[in-house]
Design a protein around this motif. Sequence first.
Motif, PDB file in Angstrom:
ATOM      1  N   PHE A 159       0.810  -1.212   0.000  1.00  0.00           N
ATOM      2  CA  PHE A 159       0.000   0.000   0.000  1.00  0.00           C
ATOM      3  C   PHE A 159       0.853   1.275   0.000  1.00  0.00           C
ATOM      4  O   PHE A 159       0.405   2.316  -0.486  1.00  0.00           O
ATOM      5  CB  PHE A 159      -1.079  -0.004   1.087  1.00  0.00           C
ATOM      6  CG  PHE A 159      -0.666   0.169   2.519  1.00  0.00           C
ATOM      7  CD1 PHE A 159      -0.091   1.344   2.986  1.00  0.00           C
ATOM      8  CD2 PHE A 159      -0.933  -0.831   3.452  1.00  0.00           C
ATOM      9  CE1 PHE A 159       0.234   1.515   4.320  1.00  0.00           C
ATOM     10  CE2 PHE A 159      -0.605  -0.668   4.794  1.00  0.00           C
ATOM     11  CZ  PHE A 159      -0.017   0.512   5.228  1.00  0.00           C
ATOM     12  N   CYS A 160       2.069   1.207   0.511  1.00  0.00           N
ATOM     13  CA  CYS A 160       2.938   2.385   0.421  1.00  0.00           C
ATOM     14  C   CYS A 160       3.422   2.601  -1.016  1.00  0.00           C
ATOM     15  O   CYS A 160       3.565   3.748  -1.462  1.00  0.00           O
ATOM     16  CB  CYS A 160       4.110   2.253   1.376  1.00  0.00           C
ATOM     17  SG  CYS A 160       3.668   2.508   3.120  1.00  0.00           S
ATOM     18  N   LEU A 161       3.680   1.513  -1.746  1.00  0.00           N
ATOM     19  CA  LEU A 161       4.027   1.660  -3.159  1.00  0.00           C
ATOM     20  C   LEU A 161       2.867   2.269  -3.931  1.00  0.00           C
ATOM     21  O   LEU A 161       3.060   3.159  -4.773  1.00  0.00           O
ATOM     22  CB  LEU A 161       4.395   0.301  -3.762  1.00  0.00           C
ATOM     23  CG  LEU A 161       4.718   0.324  -5.264  1.00  0.00           C
ATOM     24  CD1 LEU A 161       5.999   1.103  -5.537  1.00  0.00           C
ATOM     25  CD2 LEU A 161       4.820  -1.098  -5.817  1.00  0.00           C
ATOM     26  N   PHE A 162       1.653   1.794  -3.655  1.00  0.00           N
ATOM     27  CA  PHE A 162       0.491   2.368  -4.328  1.00  0.00           C
ATOM     28  C   PHE A 162       0.410   3.867  -4.069  1.00  0.00           C
ATOM     29  O   PHE A 162       0.263   4.666  -4.996  1.00  0.00           O
ATOM     30  CB  PHE A 162      -0.806   1.693  -3.858  1.00  0.00           C
ATOM     31  CG  PHE A 162      -2.024   2.235  -4.544  1.00  0.00           C
ATOM     32  CD1 PHE A 162      -2.516   1.613  -5.675  1.00  0.00           C
ATOM     33  CD2 PHE A 162      -2.671   3.381  -4.092  1.00  0.00           C
ATOM     34  CE1 PHE A 162      -3.624   2.128  -6.352  1.00  0.00           C
ATOM     35  CE2 PHE A 162      -3.769   3.904  -4.744  1.00  0.00           C
ATOM     36  CZ  PHE A 162      -4.251   3.273  -5.881  1.00  0.00           C
ATOM     37  N   GLU A 163       0.507   4.255  -2.805  1.00  0.00           N
ATOM     38  CA  GLU A 163       0.348   5.665  -2.462  1.00  0.00           C
ATOM     39  C   GLU A 163       1.469   6.514  -3.058  1.00  0.00           C
ATOM     40  O   GLU A 163       1.221   7.615  -3.578  1.00  0.00           O
ATOM     41  CB  GLU A 163       0.304   5.838  -0.947  1.00  0.00           C
ATOM     42  CG  GLU A 163      -0.083   7.229  -0.489  1.00  0.00           C
ATOM     43  CD  GLU A 163      -1.493   7.622  -0.860  1.00  0.00           C
ATOM     44  OE1 GLU A 163      -1.832   8.812  -0.706  1.00  0.00           O
ATOM     45  OE2 GLU A 163      -2.276   6.758  -1.312  1.00  0.00           O
ATOM     46  N   GLY A 164       2.693   6.022  -2.986  1.00  0.00           N
ATOM     47  CA  GLY A 164       3.811   6.794  -3.519  1.00  0.00           C
ATOM     48  C   GLY A 164       3.704   7.017  -5.015  1.00  0.00           C
ATOM     49  O   GLY A 164       3.904   8.138  -5.502  1.00  0.00           O
ATOM     50  N   THR A 165       3.390   5.966  -5.760  1.00  0.00           N
ATOM     51  CA  THR A 165       3.298   6.121  -7.211  1.00  0.00           C
ATOM     52  C   THR A 165       2.046   6.892  -7.607  1.00  0.00           C
ATOM     53  O   THR A 165       2.075   7.673  -8.575  1.00  0.00           O
ATOM     54  CB  THR A 165       3.332   4.752  -7.912  1.00  0.00           C
ATOM     55  OG1 THR A 165       2.414   3.852  -7.268  1.00  0.00           O
ATOM     56  CG2 THR A 165       4.722   4.157  -7.873  1.00  0.00           C
ATOM     57  N   PHE A 166       0.932   6.714  -6.892  1.00  0.00           N
ATOM     58  CA  PHE A 166      -0.265   7.503  -7.189  1.00  0.00           C
ATOM     59  C   PHE A 166       0.036   8.986  -7.037  1.00  0.00           C
ATOM     60  O   PHE A 166      -0.317   9.807  -7.891  1.00  0.00           O
ATOM     61  CB  PHE A 166      -1.421   7.089  -6.271  1.00  0.00           C
ATOM     62  CG  PHE A 166      -2.750   7.690  -6.675  1.00  0.00           C
ATOM     63  CD1 PHE A 166      -3.622   6.991  -7.488  1.00  0.00           C
ATOM     64  CD2 PHE A 166      -3.120   8.956  -6.242  1.00  0.00           C
ATOM     65  CE1 PHE A 166      -4.844   7.542  -7.876  1.00  0.00           C
ATOM     66  CE2 PHE A 166      -4.326   9.520  -6.627  1.00  0.00           C
ATOM     67  CZ  PHE A 166      -5.194   8.807  -7.446  1.00  0.00           C
ATOM     68  N   ARG A 167       0.705   9.347  -5.963  1.00  0.00           N
ATOM     69  CA  ARG A 167       1.029  10.757  -5.731  1.00  0.00           C
ATOM     70  C   ARG A 167       2.029  11.282  -6.761  1.00  0.00           C
ATOM     71  O   ARG A 167       1.944  12.437  -7.177  1.00  0.00           O
ATOM     72  CB  ARG A 167       1.571  10.947  -4.320  1.00  0.00           C
ATOM     73  CG  ARG A 167       0.525  10.701  -3.250  1.00  0.00           C
ATOM     74  CD  ARG A 167       1.017  11.069  -1.873  1.00  0.00           C
ATOM     75  NE  ARG A 167       0.005  10.755  -0.862  1.00  0.00           N
ATOM     76  CZ  ARG A 167      -0.191  11.462   0.247  1.00  0.00           C
ATOM     77  NH1 ARG A 167       0.547  12.523   0.500  1.00  0.00           N
ATOM     78  NH2 ARG A 167      -1.119  11.105   1.113  1.00  0.00           N
ATOM     79  N   LYS A 168       2.945  10.452  -7.168  1.00  0.00           N
ATOM     80  CA  LYS A 168       3.938  10.896  -8.152  1.00  0.00           C
ATOM     81  C   LYS A 168       3.285  11.171  -9.501  1.00  0.00           C
ATOM     82  O   LYS A 168       3.510  12.237 -10.112  1.00  0.00           O
ATOM     83  CB  LYS A 168       5.039   9.836  -8.310  1.00  0.00           C
ATOM     84  CG  LYS A 168       6.099  10.225  -9.332  1.00  0.00           C
ATOM     85  CD  LYS A 168       7.219   9.198  -9.411  1.00  0.00           C
ATOM     86  CE  LYS A 168       8.277   9.623 -10.430  1.00  0.00           C
ATOM     87  NZ  LYS A 168       9.410   8.669 -10.495  1.00  0.00           N
ATOM     88  N   TYR A 169       2.486  10.223  -9.973  1.00  0.00           N
ATOM     89  CA  TYR A 169       1.955  10.348 -11.323  1.00  0.00           C
ATOM     90  C   TYR A 169       0.707  11.223 -11.412  1.00  0.00           C
ATOM     91  O   TYR A 169       0.361  11.690 -12.506  1.00  0.00           O
ATOM     92  CB  TYR A 169       1.692   8.960 -11.910  1.00  0.00           C
ATOM     93  CG  TYR A 169       2.982   8.266 -12.291  1.00  0.00           C
ATOM     94  CD1 TYR A 169       3.668   8.622 -13.443  1.00  0.00           C
ATOM     95  CD2 TYR A 169       3.537   7.284 -11.476  1.00  0.00           C
ATOM     96  CE1 TYR A 169       4.863   8.007 -13.787  1.00  0.00           C
ATOM     97  CE2 TYR A 169       4.730   6.663 -11.804  1.00  0.00           C
ATOM     98  CZ  TYR A 169       5.391   7.027 -12.969  1.00  0.00           C
ATOM     99  OH  TYR A 169       6.582   6.422 -13.297  1.00  0.00           O
ATOM    100  N   HIS A 170       0.040  11.454 -10.295  1.00  0.00           N
ATOM    101  CA  HIS A 170      -1.157  12.303 -10.298  1.00  0.00           C
ATOM    102  C   HIS A 170      -0.890  13.673  -9.678  1.00  0.00           C
ATOM    103  O   HIS A 170      -1.838  14.418  -9.405  1.00  0.00           O
ATOM    104  CB  HIS A 170      -2.290  11.623  -9.537  1.00  0.00           C
ATOM    105  CG  HIS A 170      -2.870  10.431 -10.240  1.00  0.00           C
ATOM    106  ND1 HIS A 170      -3.823  10.540 -11.230  1.00  0.00           N
ATOM    107  CD2 HIS A 170      -2.628   9.107 -10.094  1.00  0.00           C
ATOM    108  CE1 HIS A 170      -4.145   9.335 -11.661  1.00  0.00           C
ATOM    109  NE2 HIS A 170      -3.439   8.446 -10.994  1.00  0.00           N
TER     110      HIS A 170
END
Length: 610
Positions: free
Chosen positions: A204-215
């Motif tokens: 879930f930290c990978l999800f949050e980190g990449t979501f924030r990066k790309y969005h």
Amino acid sequence: MKKYIILIAAATLSLTACEGVLNKIPQSEFGQDAYFRTAEDLQLFSNTFYNNLLDKTPYSSQSDVFINSNLDNRIRGGSNRNGPESGVSWNTSAWNDIRKINTLLGNIYRCEDEDARIQYTALARFFRAYVYADKVRRFGDIPWVDVELGSADEKLYAARDSREFVMGKMIEDIDYAIENLPETKYAYSARVNKYAALALKAQFCLFEGTFRKYHANDVYGESFKDAEHDYTYYLELAAEAASQLMESGRYRIWSTGAPQEDYWNLFSSTDAKTDEIILAIHMDQALGVKHDATAYVMSNNTGPGMTKKMVDSYLMADGTRFTDKPGWELLEFADEVAGRDPRLAQTIRTPGYVWKDDKSGKKRGPEFGNTITGYQPIKFAMPSGYNAEFSESSYNDIPVFRYAEVLLNYAEAKAELGTLTQADLDKSINLIRDRVAMPHLQLEAANASPDPYLSSETYGYVNVTGPNKGVILEIRRERAVELFMEGEGRYFDLMRWKEGNCFNQPLLGMYIPGPGEYDFDGDGTKNYYFYVGNKPSTSLKAYKVGPADASDIDIYLSGSEEGKGCIDALHTIPHQFNEERDYLYPVPTKERSLNHNLTQNPGWDDGLDF
């Protein structure tokens, strides 16, 4: 596919323990004051979390790489997608489970066994983080509830908490779970331990980190522009959690040294391979605890299938790119799948495929009556002789977390941070490739020559940039190949990468080079006949082929050339992703009508003006 109840209590608790609980708590005295007193009470109560919250349906999630004839509304998009009025996505049952988790946490003080209190507090907090991880990826901001609410509680009408706040609470929960859950590797990997908690945190930290990066620069990025932590914070936590699990030495990539069959065996085994599988849903034939995976891919008339885009993304066995070959788009099936990454032939039927343990030794190619793309899956299908090809008859264990995903999460987090080294790849991606004897991924080579196929608007990902573009694309390739059809991972990968464009890409099947006889099973004799015009006199399985605008056709093909093209079974079904709306689910109208403090997600119009 139907969801089946996992009888964990029956499978994991002894009769003596159950009798002890029954003797201690007469029915006339049953209640919270009399319950939650012993470790057995806590275990029995928490068993429902496993059953209610873990996904027990292989093949249930479609994406750009796996489809069936009943295309998922999330992929269809437009007005087909479940809107605010349906309320399906809010998932009331999950909120009920959060309430149960909070009930356990609110009453656990009654147990006099301190060790049990700590362990089951950790378990409950693991599952609370698990539920909220799913809710954040669907809705973004979400109300955080950590106490048992009554029907008149004012918190029932609370506003949505920011995803930053909720993520902080999830991290508190999962860190407690990591610190206090047992390190035990349970039978069948059927219970949560410390390492499952580490795997969940990395995920879930990978999800949050990449979501924030790309969005960061779109409408969704508004919700975390002023947040305390940026995307790097979460990616670092993901890498740290994965690294801690990796350094423990408790898990490995399971292998017997048979690269042509180990990958398939990992998923078809009746009992989870506990060397690699960290948490699994344990099935049991004797108890009638089964699922439908084998029948679903062997005889399902909805025709599940891999898409051509996915087939084309598999590397050659020597590590070169298939899509660099001249004429790769127009190869006949046998030539298309020859000499590829061994996982391809262990994921779909290819010429020469023999159903394991089938004493007849019959070669079986794809059955066009059972797959709408021609690429018929075999992952999760049990061997012959288990009678699992009949409906609701499979009893192989289903992975929830496995070590390969942890390695993929580690490599991706490091690559997105810009700190990835060749040594990192060698202890992550390249260990996965070793199972199937694939050449190692080389950091410098990947970045020197990013794959144009994987970055194209037609087939790939359009938002990857920077000096690590090449290796990020390769890690995504590896993820798609290794984790194919495992849970909802692929759908939410596209959401966090801001790659909804992938749902606008063609959802095609294998290329048919023209009318005639074909040998799809590789036994040296023709077994299919594709024709145009009038049906020929033949003993072979015959299908009339034609373009999408034709009528009276058995198999529709893309393009306009007579009898030639890629299978296009979904030609009448539009699929259009809305970049301004579809990265998050809508908050249901019913919930907003009951609670005016709930705001709606961007792009969704529910007609409410408060």
